[in-house]
Design an enzyme around this catalytic site. Structure first.
Site, PDB file in Angstrom:
ATOM      1  CE  LYS A   1      -1.976  -1.121   3.911  1.00  0.00           C
ATOM      2  NZ  LYS A   1      -1.284  -2.394   4.213  1.00  0.00           N
TER       3      LYS A   1
ATOM      4  NE  ARG B   1      -3.676  -1.151  10.312  1.00  0.00           N
ATOM      5  CZ  ARG B   1      -2.620  -0.651   9.704  1.00  0.00           C
ATOM      6  NH1 ARG B   1      -2.594   0.599   9.352  1.00  0.00           N
ATOM      7  NH2 ARG B   1      -1.585  -1.419   9.442  1.00  0.00           N
TER       8      ARG B   1
ATOM      9  NE  ARG C   1       7.390  -2.756   6.133  1.00  0.00           N
ATOM     10  CZ  ARG C   1       6.062  -2.736   6.214  1.00  0.00           C
ATOM     11  NH1 ARG C   1       5.348  -2.186   5.242  1.00  0.00           N
ATOM     12  NH2 ARG C   1       5.463  -3.304   7.227  1.00  0.00           N
TER      13      ARG C   1
ATOM     14  NE  ARG D   1       6.876  -0.796  10.463  1.00  0.00           N
ATOM     15  CZ  ARG D   1       5.699  -0.880   9.842  1.00  0.00           C
ATOM     16  NH1 ARG D   1       5.566  -0.397   8.609  1.00  0.00           N
ATOM     17  NH2 ARG D   1       4.685  -1.442  10.433  1.00  0.00           N
TER      18      ARG D   1
ATOM     19  NE  ARG E   1       2.269  -5.168  11.474  1.00  0.00           N
ATOM     20  CZ  ARG E   1       3.382  -5.091  10.766  1.00  0.00           C
ATOM     21  NH1 ARG E   1       4.466  -5.746  11.144  1.00  0.00           N
ATOM     22  NH2 ARG E   1       3.423  -4.365   9.677  1.00  0.00           N
TER      23      ARG E   1
HETATM   24  P1  ADP Z   1       2.249  -1.838   3.227  1.00  0.00           P
HETATM   25  O1  ADP Z   1       2.269  -0.329   3.174  1.00  0.00           O
HETATM   26  O2  ADP Z   1       1.020  -2.413   2.591  1.00  0.00           O
HETATM   27  O3  ADP Z   1       2.481  -2.375   4.599  1.00  0.00           O
HETATM   28  P2  ADP Z   1       4.809  -1.658   1.761  1.00  0.00           P
HETATM   29  O4  ADP Z   1       4.456  -0.769   0.609  1.00  0.00           O
HETATM   30  O5  ADP Z   1       5.577  -1.080   2.858  1.00  0.00           O
HETATM   31  O6  ADP Z   1       3.443  -2.364   2.322  1.00  0.00           O
HETATM   32  O7  ADP Z   1       5.549  -2.944   1.167  1.00  0.00           O
HETATM   33  C1  ADP Z   1       6.057  -3.980   2.006  1.00  0.00           C
HETATM   34  C2  ADP Z   1       7.445  -4.379   1.527  1.00  0.00           C
HETATM   35  O8  ADP Z   1       7.341  -5.044   0.261  1.00  0.00           O
HETATM   36  C3  ADP Z   1       8.410  -3.215   1.307  1.00  0.00           C
HETATM   37  O9  ADP Z   1       9.702  -3.642   1.661  1.00  0.00           O
HETATM   38  C4  ADP Z   1       8.324  -2.941  -0.212  1.00  0.00           C
HETATM   39  O10 ADP Z   1       9.546  -2.416  -0.705  1.00  0.00           O
HETATM   40  C5  ADP Z   1       8.067  -4.338  -0.758  1.00  0.00           C
HETATM   41  N1  ADP Z   1       7.189  -4.351  -1.938  1.00  0.00           N
HETATM   42  C6  ADP Z   1       6.065  -3.632  -2.143  1.00  0.00           C
HETATM   43  N2  ADP Z   1       5.482  -3.949  -3.322  1.00  0.00           N
HETATM   44  C7  ADP Z   1       6.269  -4.916  -3.875  1.00  0.00           C
HETATM   45  C8  ADP Z   1       6.204  -5.675  -5.094  1.00  0.00           C
HETATM   46  N3  ADP Z   1       5.220  -5.506  -5.978  1.00  0.00           N
HETATM   47  N4  ADP Z   1       7.180  -6.584  -5.322  1.00  0.00           N
HETATM   48  C9  ADP Z   1       8.179  -6.766  -4.411  1.00  0.00           C
HETATM   49  N5  ADP Z   1       8.297  -6.098  -3.257  1.00  0.00           N
HETATM   50  C10 ADP Z   1       7.355  -5.172  -2.987  1.00  0.00           C
HETATM   51  P1  ADP Z   2       1.622  -2.074   7.910  1.00  0.00           P
HETATM   52  O1  ADP Z   2       0.991  -1.592   6.646  1.00  0.00           O
HETATM   53  O2  ADP Z   2       2.847  -2.844   7.704  1.00  0.00           O
HETATM   54  O3  ADP Z   2       0.660  -2.758   8.831  1.00  0.00           O
HETATM   55  P2  ADP Z   2       1.483   0.598   9.127  1.00  0.00           P
HETATM   56  O4  ADP Z   2       2.629   1.507   9.066  1.00  0.00           O
HETATM   57  O5  ADP Z   2       0.277   0.957   8.330  1.00  0.00           O
HETATM   58  O6  ADP Z   2       2.096  -0.821   8.749  1.00  0.00           O
HETATM   59  O7  ADP Z   2       1.014   0.404  10.649  1.00  0.00           O
HETATM   60  C1  ADP Z   2       1.937   0.032  11.648  1.00  0.00           C
HETATM   61  C2  ADP Z   2       1.254  -0.017  12.989  1.00  0.00           C
HETATM   62  O8  ADP Z   2       0.762   1.290  13.323  1.00  0.00           O
HETATM   63  C3  ADP Z   2       0.025  -0.916  13.074  1.00  0.00           C
HETATM   64  O9  ADP Z   2       0.373  -2.264  13.366  1.00  0.00           O
HETATM   65  C4  ADP Z   2      -0.758  -0.256  14.211  1.00  0.00           C
HETATM   66  O10 ADP Z   2      -0.175  -0.551  15.481  1.00  0.00           O
HETATM   67  C5  ADP Z   2      -0.497   1.224  13.958  1.00  0.00           C
HETATM   68  N1  ADP Z   2      -1.518   1.827  13.072  1.00  0.00           N
HETATM   69  C6  ADP Z   2      -1.276   2.434  11.864  1.00  0.00           C
HETATM   70  N2  ADP Z   2      -2.416   2.907  11.333  1.00  0.00           N
HETATM   71  C7  ADP Z   2      -3.418   2.583  12.209  1.00  0.00           C
HETATM   72  C8  ADP Z   2      -4.814   2.783  12.225  1.00  0.00           C
HETATM   73  N3  ADP Z   2      -5.443   3.401  11.211  1.00  0.00           N
HETATM   74  N4  ADP Z   2      -5.520   2.304  13.292  1.00  0.00           N
HETATM   75  C9  ADP Z   2      -4.905   1.682  14.316  1.00  0.00           C
HETATM   76  N5  ADP Z   2      -3.598   1.457  14.360  1.00  0.00           N
HETATM   77  C10 ADP Z   2      -2.826   1.903  13.316  1.00  0.00           C
END
Ligand code: ADP
Ligand code: ADP
Ligand code: ZN
Length: 216
Positions: free
Chosen positions: A13, A88, A127, A161, A172
């Site tokens: 995302k 969320r 990541r 992280r 998660r």
């Molecule tokens: P989210 O915001 O949904 O948690 P991220 O955008 O941070 O996900 O992506 C998670 C990890 O996967 C990051 O290390 C990112 O660089 C990698 N990633 C995202 N999209 C792709 C893809 N299409 N192919 C390979 N790696 C990806």
């Molecule tokens: P990812 O896409 O890998 O889950 P995020 O950066 O979106 O990572 O979120 C990391 C953490 O931050 C979540 O596991 C939660 O603890 C908190 N968080 C982020 N956004 C929200 C939200 N909208 N509501 C509740 N907790 C959140």
């Protein structure tokens, strides 16, 4: 245009949101990035976020909504936003609808990135993230610069992280199924939900997301 990028943790995302910012000329609103920035500042609010985030649990709605409402009021989001990691929970979705409604806006599209759990685990455990600007890297697929300096903002703040371990990703992901997926039933009746295959290269997924936005 107001778009929600939806999907499990690690679905891509944030990566897609950052690429869409220029094309759509609207900002990314990532509650996760905002919370990490707040934690890095050492504030009391940041310490509260800490307790939940470190355990892979959702931060309570009231804290999230305060942060979100302040962000939505900033002028750069006057024409729309790309919501990433928000809403969320169903109450967060209801609060988003209400806030957008006050501005004469609505959620125009919910793009769901579908990615199987084994691939999510691979993506999340590899990541790396810049704590200053939220830029995301992956040790295999998009490695951070060897100098340690973020290619996006130049800061020396690229880290793994604490919640990006396999165990916490599983926690998660379970939370996603329990608390976040019900949001889709909330938006489906309005016809805005588009599910896309989140497996492929970053460029392939961007093309799919843009395709889904054009169909709206
Ligand atoms: P989210 O915001 O949904 O948690 P991220 O955008 O941070 O996900 O992506 C998670 C990890 O996967 C990051 O290390 C990112 O660089 C990698 N990633 C995202 N999209 C792709 C893809 N299409 N192919 C390979 N790696 C990806
Ligand atoms: P990812 O896409 O890998 O889950 P995020 O950066 O979106 O990572 O979120 C990391 C953490 O931050 C979540 O596991 C939660 O603890 C908190 N968080 C982020 N956004 C929200 C939200 N909208 N509501 C509740 N907790 C959140
Ligand atoms: Zn950066």
């Amino acid at each position: 245009m107001d778009v929600i990028l939806f999907g499990p943790p690690g679905a891509g995302k944030g990566t897609q949101a950052k690429l869409l910012v220029e094309t759509l000329a609207i900002p990314q609103i990532s509650t996760g990035d905002m919370m990490r920035a707040e934690r890095a500042s050492g504030s009391a609010l940041g310490k509260k976020f800490d307790e939940y985030m470190n355990q892979g649990l959702l931060v309570p709605d009231d804290l999230v909504l305060e942060l979100f409402a302040q962000r939505l009021r900033r002028p750069d989001a006057a024409e729309g936003a790309i919501f990433d990691g928000f809403p969320r929970t169903v109450p967060q979705a209801e609060a988003l609808d209400a806030k957008l409604g006050e501005l004469g806006r609505r959620v125009d599209r919910v793009i769901v990135l579908e990615v199987p759990l084994d691939l999510i685990i691979e993506r999340v455990t590899g990541r790396r993230v810049c704590l200053s600007c939220g830029q995301t890297y992956h040790v295999r697929y998009s490695p951070p610069p060897p100098s340690g300096e973020c290619s996006s903002c130049g800061a020396n703040d690229v880290v793994q992280r604490a919640d990006d371990t396999e165990e916490k990703v599983r926690t998660r992901d379970a939370g996603y199924h329990r608390e976040t997926l019900p949001i889709l039933a909330h938006y489906e009746p309005t016809g805005v939900v588009a599910k896309i295959d989140g497996v492929g290269t970053i460029e392939e997924i961007t093309a799919r997301v843009l395709g889904a936005l054009q169909r709206s």
